[in-house]
Design an enzyme around this catalytic site. Structure first.
Site, PDB file in Angstrom:
ATOM      1  N   GLY A  21      15.429 -17.015  73.751  1.00 20.07           N
ATOM      2  CA  GLY A  21      14.265 -17.743  74.220  1.00 20.07           C
ATOM      3  C   GLY A  21      13.152 -16.616  74.888  1.00 20.07           C
ATOM      4  O   GLY A  21      12.735 -16.899  76.085  1.00 20.07           O
ATOM      5  N   ASP A  55      19.306  -4.843  56.816  1.00 15.49           N
ATOM      6  CA  ASP A  55      17.967  -4.229  55.985  1.00 15.49           C
ATOM      7  C   ASP A  55      18.167  -4.116  54.666  1.00 15.49           C
ATOM      8  O   ASP A  55      17.546  -3.563  53.893  1.00 15.49           O
ATOM      9  CB  ASP A  55      17.377  -3.281  56.807  1.00 15.49           C
ATOM     10  CG  ASP A  55      18.278  -2.013  56.828  1.00 15.49           C
ATOM     11  OD1 ASP A  55      19.648  -2.460  56.786  1.00 15.49           O
ATOM     12  OD2 ASP A  55      17.859  -1.113  57.429  1.00 15.49           O
ATOM     13  N   ASP A  91      21.887  -3.921  60.930  1.00 12.23           N
ATOM     14  CA  ASP A  91      20.358  -3.819  60.743  1.00 12.23           C
ATOM     15  C   ASP A  91      20.126  -5.076  59.723  1.00 12.23           C
ATOM     16  O   ASP A  91      18.998  -5.436  59.886  1.00 12.23           O
ATOM     17  CB  ASP A  91      19.678  -2.533  60.312  1.00 12.23           C
ATOM     18  CG  ASP A  91      19.970  -1.505  61.021  1.00 12.23           C
ATOM     19  OD1 ASP A  91      20.333  -1.903  62.249  1.00 12.23           O
ATOM     20  OD2 ASP A  91      20.078  -0.293  60.622  1.00 12.23           O
ATOM     21  N   ARG A  97      16.668   0.279  63.782  1.00 12.78           N
ATOM     22  CA  ARG A  97      15.673   1.322  63.113  1.00 12.78           C
ATOM     23  C   ARG A  97      14.459   0.685  62.625  1.00 12.78           C
ATOM     24  O   ARG A  97      13.801   0.412  63.627  1.00 12.78           O
ATOM     25  CB  ARG A  97      16.443   1.819  61.684  1.00 12.78           C
ATOM     26  CG  ARG A  97      17.978   2.404  62.026  1.00 12.78           C
ATOM     27  CD  ARG A  97      18.686   3.144  60.839  1.00 12.78           C
ATOM     28  NE  ARG A  97      18.649   2.173  59.658  1.00 12.78           N
ATOM     29  CZ  ARG A  97      19.453   2.396  58.693  1.00 12.78           C
ATOM     30  NH1 ARG A  97      19.518   3.826  58.337  1.00 12.78           N
ATOM     31  NH2 ARG A  97      19.778   1.495  57.727  1.00 12.78           N
ATOM     32  N   ARG A 103      28.265  10.266  58.574  1.00  6.22           N
ATOM     33  CA  ARG A 103      27.025  10.538  57.591  1.00  6.22           C
ATOM     34  C   ARG A 103      27.465  11.924  57.112  1.00  6.22           C
ATOM     35  O   ARG A 103      27.380  12.951  57.832  1.00  6.22           O
ATOM     36  CB  ARG A 103      25.787  10.346  58.461  1.00  6.22           C
ATOM     37  CG  ARG A 103      25.593   9.017  58.910  1.00  6.22           C
ATOM     38  CD  ARG A 103      24.253   8.761  59.493  1.00  6.22           C
ATOM     39  NE  ARG A 103      23.721   7.388  59.402  1.00  6.22           N
ATOM     40  CZ  ARG A 103      24.142   6.623  60.388  1.00  6.22           C
ATOM     41  NH1 ARG A 103      24.814   7.012  61.713  1.00  6.22           N
ATOM     42  NH2 ARG A 103      23.872   5.220  60.490  1.00  6.22           N
ATOM     43  N   THR A 116      25.972  -3.351  57.491  1.00  2.70           N
ATOM     44  CA  THR A 116      25.080  -2.795  58.562  1.00  2.70           C
ATOM     45  C   THR A 116      24.520  -3.892  59.443  1.00  2.70           C
ATOM     46  O   THR A 116      23.816  -5.107  59.100  1.00  2.70           O
ATOM     47  CB  THR A 116      23.886  -1.936  57.816  1.00  2.70           C
ATOM     48  OG1 THR A 116      23.005  -1.856  58.966  1.00  2.70           O
ATOM     49  CG2 THR A 116      23.102  -2.968  56.936  1.00  2.70           C
ATOM     50  N   GLY A 135      26.739   4.063  59.431  1.00  2.00           N
ATOM     51  CA  GLY A 135      27.209   3.403  60.747  1.00  2.00           C
ATOM     52  C   GLY A 135      28.086   2.363  60.734  1.00  2.00           C
ATOM     53  O   GLY A 135      27.956   1.660  59.810  1.00  2.00           O
ATOM     54  N   HIS A 167      24.532   1.203  71.482  1.00  2.00           N
ATOM     55  CA  HIS A 167      25.819   1.158  70.664  1.00  2.00           C
ATOM     56  C   HIS A 167      26.562   0.140  70.784  1.00  2.00           C
ATOM     57  O   HIS A 167      27.566  -0.398  70.254  1.00  2.00           O
ATOM     58  CB  HIS A 167      26.477   2.504  70.338  1.00  2.00           C
ATOM     59  CG  HIS A 167      25.551   3.434  69.506  1.00  2.00           C
ATOM     60  ND1 HIS A 167      24.560   4.352  70.101  1.00  2.00           N
ATOM     61  CD2 HIS A 167      25.768   3.805  67.998  1.00  2.00           C
ATOM     62  CE1 HIS A 167      24.043   4.828  68.878  1.00  2.00           C
ATOM     63  NE2 HIS A 167      24.811   4.760  67.907  1.00  2.00           N
ATOM     64  N   ARG A 197      27.199  -2.535  68.255  1.00  2.00           N
ATOM     65  CA  ARG A 197      28.147  -2.260  66.960  1.00  2.00           C
ATOM     66  C   ARG A 197      29.384  -2.447  67.262  1.00  2.00           C
ATOM     67  O   ARG A 197      30.341  -2.556  66.298  1.00  2.00           O
ATOM     68  CB  ARG A 197      27.885  -0.774  66.642  1.00  2.00           C
ATOM     69  CG  ARG A 197      26.582  -0.506  65.829  1.00  2.00           C
ATOM     70  CD  ARG A 197      26.633   0.885  65.374  1.00  2.00           C
ATOM     71  NE  ARG A 197      25.412   1.446  64.649  1.00  2.00           N
ATOM     72  CZ  ARG A 197      25.301   2.550  64.168  1.00  2.00           C
ATOM     73  NH1 ARG A 197      26.175   3.391  64.145  1.00  2.00           N
ATOM     74  NH2 ARG A 197      24.189   2.766  63.596  1.00  2.00           N
ATOM     75  N   ASP A 251      22.305   1.761  52.962  1.00  2.00           N
ATOM     76  CA  ASP A 251      21.536   2.053  51.770  1.00  2.00           C
ATOM     77  C   ASP A 251      21.574   3.516  51.379  1.00  2.00           C
ATOM     78  O   ASP A 251      21.759   3.841  50.118  1.00  2.00           O
ATOM     79  CB  ASP A 251      20.089   2.037  52.037  1.00  2.00           C
ATOM     80  CG  ASP A 251      19.040   2.670  51.109  1.00  2.00           C
ATOM     81  OD1 ASP A 251      18.698   3.723  51.115  1.00  2.00           O
ATOM     82  OD2 ASP A 251      18.572   1.439  50.297  1.00  2.00           O
ATOM     83  N   MET A 272      18.854  -2.593  68.578  1.00  2.00           N
ATOM     84  CA  MET A 272      18.881  -1.840  67.650  1.00  2.00           C
ATOM     85  C   MET A 272      18.179  -2.421  66.166  1.00  2.00           C
ATOM     86  O   MET A 272      17.910  -3.570  66.223  1.00  2.00           O
ATOM     87  CB  MET A 272      20.222  -1.336  67.057  1.00  2.00           C
ATOM     88  CG  MET A 272      20.846  -0.621  68.497  1.00  2.00           C
ATOM     89  SD  MET A 272      22.893  -0.041  67.986  1.00  2.00           S
ATOM     90  CE  MET A 272      22.405   1.173  66.847  1.00  2.00           C
TER      91      MET A 272
END
Length: 326
Positions: free
Chosen positions: A190, A134, A132, A176, A77, A130, A16, A255, A258, A108, A174
């Site tokens: 808030g 993550d 995310d 995931r 991808r 990313t 992404g 999206h 992003r 990842d 978003m």
């Protein structure tokens, strides 16, 4: 191999897109160019590496990238990269084009592909990008700050309608299976409550009760932030409306999170990470490293060890979220 023996490296973006990827590309190219090393940009991620879709990048060709969202190299991808045949094709392209190292900007899955190439003799360095946030071994991933700001700006605008119509707004963000974006956005706007995949809560206690108590105290609008990995925002809205009788509307930001110009933080950290990655490759060793943000500094760690780590939400931020939503 000495540093002077490194003549050519490559850079690609995979998975992404994330705001700030262009800042990383620019930093890799300019750092390498300043030391007389050429850089090939691989377009469309590992798909482009397998098919040989490469382009020479120069200091001038990366002018004006800092303020641009997305990625100038495009991204995709690539399922073929999960196969032995695809990995061998990608490694063959690297050998054919004389690449002695590769900077991989992504998440990842992108780094799993980089590990496969390292096992075939290529020096690889990963840069986490990313929204995310993550990637387990790093405090920060490129794109996260911009995505938070984009979501907060959209929700601030949504609040005007929410207040005017005395509604409960359920907003899905978003991330995931990770709730970092939802948690930060929820605190930033808030929210009445924040639903996260890492923290399962009693719905009646965490969602319905705060809405009822708020209405008793005179509050006529409410905001619920739902991480996409937690549950369906539509299901949450139905439960809220059935339990409280309050008009509940769903907004899925999708999206839009992003896109847009990268924030100052993503430009600055992206530049730092890109420079660090390029210098690791130019050192002439055979590294398999991840460039990471740790305790406010940009450092690097072993890629396999880094990917094996686990990452939880910030407990202090989660506790703050609970405190201010009660």
């Amino acid at each position: 191999m000495t540093q002077k023996q490194v003549k050519r490296i490559g850079v690609l973006t995979s998975g992404g897109d994330a705001p700030g990827m262009n800042a990383v590309i620019r930093a890799v190219v300019r750092t390498a160019s300043s030391q007389g090393v050429s850089v090939l940009g691989i377009r469309r991620g590992y798909s482009g590496l397998i098919s040989g879709d490469l382009v020479e990048l120069t200091r001038r060709s990366v002018d004006g990238l800092l303020n641009r969202g997305g990625t100038m190299l495009y991204t995709a991808r690539c399922m073929e990269m999960f196969t032995e045949e695809g990995q061998e094709k990608a490694a063959l392209t690297c050998r054919h084009m004389g690449l002695q190292g590769l900077a991989v900007i992504g998440g990842d899955g992108s780094f799993r592909g980089a590990l496969a190439l390292s096992q075939r003799g290529l020096a690889v360095v990963g840069i986490p990008a990313t929204i995310d946030n993550d990637i387990c071994c790093t405090d920060y991933s490129i794109g996260f700050d911009t995505a938070c700001n984009t979501a907060i700006d959209a929700i601030d605008k949504l609040r005007d309608t929410m207040q005017s119509h005395e509604r409960c707004s359920v907003v899905e963000v978003m991330g995931r299976e990770a709730g970092h974006l939802a948690l930060n956005v929820g605190v930033g706007v808030g929210a009445t409550c924040i639903l996260l995949p890492e923290r399962h809560v009693d719905f009646e206690h965490a969602v319905i009760e705060p809405i009822r108590m708020g209405r008793l105290s005179g509050r006529n609008h409410h905001l619920i932030i739902v991480a996409e990995g937690h549950s369906s925002a539509q299901d949450v809205a139905v439960k809220v409306q059935e339990s409280t009788g309050m008009d509940a509307r769903v907004t899925i930001l999708g999206h839009i999170q992003r896109g847009g110009q990268p924030s100052a933080q993503d430009r600055v950290i992206g530049t730092q990470m890109g420079c660090h990655a390029a210098n690791l490759l130019l050192a002439g060793k055979k590294p398999t490293r991840l460039v990471i943000s740790k305790d406010g500094d940009v450092v690097d760690c072993d890629m396999e060890e880094g990917l094996a780590q686990k990452k939880d939400l910030s407990q202090s931020l989660f506790e703050a979220a609970l405190a201010v939503t009660k």
